[in-house]
Design a protein around this motif. Structure first.
Motif, PDB file in Angstrom:
ATOM      1  N   ARG A 134      29.067  48.715  30.031  1.00  0.00           N
ATOM      2  CA  ARG A 134      28.538  47.379  29.783  1.00  0.00           C
ATOM      3  C   ARG A 134      28.465  47.099  28.284  1.00  0.00           C
ATOM      4  O   ARG A 134      28.242  48.020  27.485  1.00  0.00           O
ATOM      5  N   ALA A 135      28.631  45.836  27.910  1.00  0.00           N
ATOM      6  CA  ALA A 135      28.511  45.428  26.516  1.00  0.00           C
ATOM      7  C   ALA A 135      27.049  45.069  26.252  1.00  0.00           C
ATOM      8  O   ALA A 135      26.622  43.929  26.442  1.00  0.00           O
ATOM      9  N   VAL A 136      26.272  46.063  25.831  1.00  0.00           N
ATOM     10  CA  VAL A 136      24.830  45.888  25.657  1.00  0.00           C
ATOM     11  C   VAL A 136      24.530  45.218  24.312  1.00  0.00           C
ATOM     12  O   VAL A 136      24.935  45.729  23.261  1.00  0.00           O
ATOM     13  N   PRO A 137      23.838  44.075  24.306  1.00  0.00           N
ATOM     14  CA  PRO A 137      23.489  43.428  23.026  1.00  0.00           C
ATOM     15  C   PRO A 137      22.470  44.274  22.271  1.00  0.00           C
ATOM     16  O   PRO A 137      21.531  44.810  22.860  1.00  0.00           O
ATOM     17  N   VAL A 162      16.904  42.946  28.281  1.00  0.00           N
ATOM     18  CA  VAL A 162      18.017  42.708  29.195  1.00  0.00           C
ATOM     19  C   VAL A 162      17.660  43.093  30.626  1.00  0.00           C
ATOM     20  O   VAL A 162      16.679  43.802  30.874  1.00  0.00           O
ATOM     21  N   SER A 163      18.473  42.645  31.545  1.00  0.00           N
ATOM     22  CA  SER A 163      18.243  42.952  32.952  1.00  0.00           C
ATOM     23  C   SER A 163      18.429  44.446  33.214  1.00  0.00           C
ATOM     24  O   SER A 163      19.394  45.043  32.733  1.00  0.00           O
ATOM     25  N   PRO A 164      17.535  45.053  33.997  1.00  0.00           N
ATOM     26  CA  PRO A 164      17.682  46.469  34.335  1.00  0.00           C
ATOM     27  C   PRO A 164      18.608  46.701  35.520  1.00  0.00           C
ATOM     28  O   PRO A 164      18.905  47.846  35.869  1.00  0.00           O
ATOM     29  N   ALA A 165      19.080  45.614  36.154  1.00  0.00           N
ATOM     30  CA  ALA A 165      19.872  45.768  37.368  1.00  0.00           C
ATOM     31  C   ALA A 165      20.851  44.626  37.553  1.00  0.00           C
ATOM     32  O   ALA A 165      20.648  43.529  37.025  1.00  0.00           O
ATOM     33  N   ASP A 166      21.923  44.893  38.291  1.00  0.00           N
ATOM     34  CA  ASP A 166      22.824  43.846  38.753  1.00  0.00           C
ATOM     35  C   ASP A 166      22.178  43.172  39.962  1.00  0.00           C
ATOM     36  O   ASP A 166      21.561  43.845  40.793  1.00  0.00           O
ATOM     37  N   GLY A 167      22.337  41.883  40.074  1.00  0.00           N
ATOM     38  CA  GLY A 167      21.801  41.209  41.245  1.00  0.00           C
ATOM     39  C   GLY A 167      21.426  39.777  40.958  1.00  0.00           C
ATOM     40  O   GLY A 167      21.879  39.181  39.978  1.00  0.00           O
ATOM     41  N   VAL A 168      20.589  39.223  41.805  1.00  0.00           N
ATOM     42  CA  VAL A 168      20.165  37.826  41.701  1.00  0.00           C
ATOM     43  C   VAL A 168      18.691  37.768  41.312  1.00  0.00           C
ATOM     44  O   VAL A 168      17.866  38.512  41.856  1.00  0.00           O
ATOM     45  N   VAL A 169      18.363  36.900  40.365  1.00  0.00           N
ATOM     46  CA  VAL A 169      16.962  36.687  39.996  1.00  0.00           C
ATOM     47  C   VAL A 169      16.287  35.996  41.169  1.00  0.00           C
ATOM     48  O   VAL A 169      16.529  34.811  41.441  1.00  0.00           O
ATOM     49  N   PRO A 207      15.414  47.980  30.062  1.00  0.00           N
ATOM     50  CA  PRO A 207      15.433  46.583  29.608  1.00  0.00           C
ATOM     51  C   PRO A 207      15.382  46.446  28.085  1.00  0.00           C
ATOM     52  O   PRO A 207      15.904  45.486  27.531  1.00  0.00           O
ATOM     53  N   ILE A 208      14.722  47.410  27.422  1.00  0.00           N
ATOM     54  CA  ILE A 208      14.555  47.305  25.972  1.00  0.00           C
ATOM     55  C   ILE A 208      14.325  48.690  25.393  1.00  0.00           C
ATOM     56  O   ILE A 208      13.937  49.627  26.117  1.00  0.00           O
ATOM     57  N   VAL A 240      23.375  40.702  35.148  1.00  0.00           N
ATOM     58  CA  VAL A 240      24.208  41.894  34.964  1.00  0.00           C
ATOM     59  C   VAL A 240      23.393  42.918  34.177  1.00  0.00           C
ATOM     60  O   VAL A 240      22.898  42.616  33.082  1.00  0.00           O
ATOM     61  N   ALA A 241      23.243  44.104  34.726  1.00  0.00           N
ATOM     62  CA  ALA A 241      22.441  45.147  34.087  1.00  0.00           C
ATOM     63  C   ALA A 241      22.966  45.469  32.696  1.00  0.00           C
ATOM     64  O   ALA A 241      24.157  45.678  32.496  1.00  0.00           O
ATOM     65  N   GLY A 242      22.050  45.489  31.729  1.00  0.00           N
ATOM     66  CA  GLY A 242      22.413  45.845  30.375  1.00  0.00           C
ATOM     67  C   GLY A 242      23.029  44.724  29.566  1.00  0.00           C
ATOM     68  O   GLY A 242      23.247  44.892  28.358  1.00  0.00           O
ATOM     69  N   GLU A 243      23.300  43.584  30.188  1.00  0.00           N
ATOM     70  CA  GLU A 243      23.961  42.494  29.478  1.00  0.00           C
ATOM     71  C   GLU A 243      23.181  41.182  29.513  1.00  0.00           C
ATOM     72  O   GLU A 243      23.026  40.517  28.480  1.00  0.00           O
ATOM     73  N   THR A 244      22.702  40.779  30.682  1.00  0.00           N
ATOM     74  CA  THR A 244      21.997  39.504  30.814  1.00  0.00           C
ATOM     75  C   THR A 244      20.636  39.559  30.130  1.00  0.00           C
ATOM     76  O   THR A 244      19.818  40.435  30.430  1.00  0.00           O
TER      77      THR A 244
END
Length: 230
Positions: free
Chosen positions: A56-59, A66-73, A110-111, A209-213
């Motif tokens: 993942r491209a982590v900011p 960032v989000s800890p998981a892939d999925g829907v809020v 997340p951080i 998206v985990a690590g990106e959103t």
């Protein structure tokens, strides 16, 4: 990036015994009846895909959570963090990310910060999309202390199908933003409790998206994000 990288993702080591078991059963099914074998092949591919662990491209900008998981809020609402973390009785903004059995299930920090507590609690296996799953379901909670002394909570919650929470992070560990800390098998939810006064930067129904959103921006007076379904 190669074209094959779009479809073939690395698999986390936690998935090796499961994929091996699916493959072994598939071989037996082929010996019994070929159509059954092809069904087994499809399930083996799904199992491999479930345990995928893509890069993942982590900011790395300071203060981005960032989000800890892939999925829907699935929920954004005030809630009291798990008592076992010792974060106090005050309600904080909780962002829930629901993972289906088709999402990547590797969980990421997340951080950046130090893990001050890791607390596992057994429980039920209700549908993870329900609000009461935060209280009643099996869970594993982490408290992460940031450089400024504030703490956030991230909670792994088992779901209707999930029967195993995995967390390889221990108290005292230093995590980087987006660093892998665990996973859940098979379908579940991650809750993040924001520090007091921090506003969410995602909307209900948004795909994370985990690590990106980016879920929130720490340290800035940023208003809550507004969004529309279009």
């Amino acid at each position: 990036m190669k074209m094959t990288d779009t479809f073939i993702k690395p698999m986390h080591r936690e998935g090796i015994p499961f994929v091996a078991a699916f493959a072994a059963v598939t071989l037996v099914l082929f010996l019994i009846w070929a159509p059954l074998g092809w069904i087994g092949t499809g399930l083996t591919v799904w199992c491999y895909y479930f345990f995928r662990d893509p890069k993942r491209a982590v900011p790395e900008n300071r203060g981005l959570l960032v989000s800890p998981a892939d999925g829907v809020v699935s929920m954004i609402a005030p809630a009291v963090p798990p008592a076992e973390l010792g974060l106090g009785p005050a309600a904080l903004t909780r962002i829930s990310v629901f993972m289906s059995v088709f999402n990547c299930h590797v969980n990421r920090a997340p951080i950046a910060g130090q893990v001050t507590a890791v607390a596992y609690r057994p429980g039920k296996f209700l549908n993870a999309s329900l609000d009461k799953a935060s209280e009643d379901n099996e869970r594993n909670a982490l408290a992460i202390e940031m450089a400024d002394g504030r703490r956030i909570a991230v909670v792994q919650i088992a779901g209707l199908v999930a029967r195993r929470i995995v967390c390889w992070t221990k108290p005292g560990a230093q995590l980087r933003t987006g660093e892998r800390f665990g996973l859940i098998r098979f379908g579940s939810r991650l809750d993040v409790y924001l520090p007091e006064g921090v506003q969410p930067q995602v909307a209900l129904g948004q795909t994370a998206v985990a690590g990106e959103t980016v879920l929130a921006i720490i340290g800035e007076d940023t208003p809550a994000r507004q969004a529309r379904i279009d």
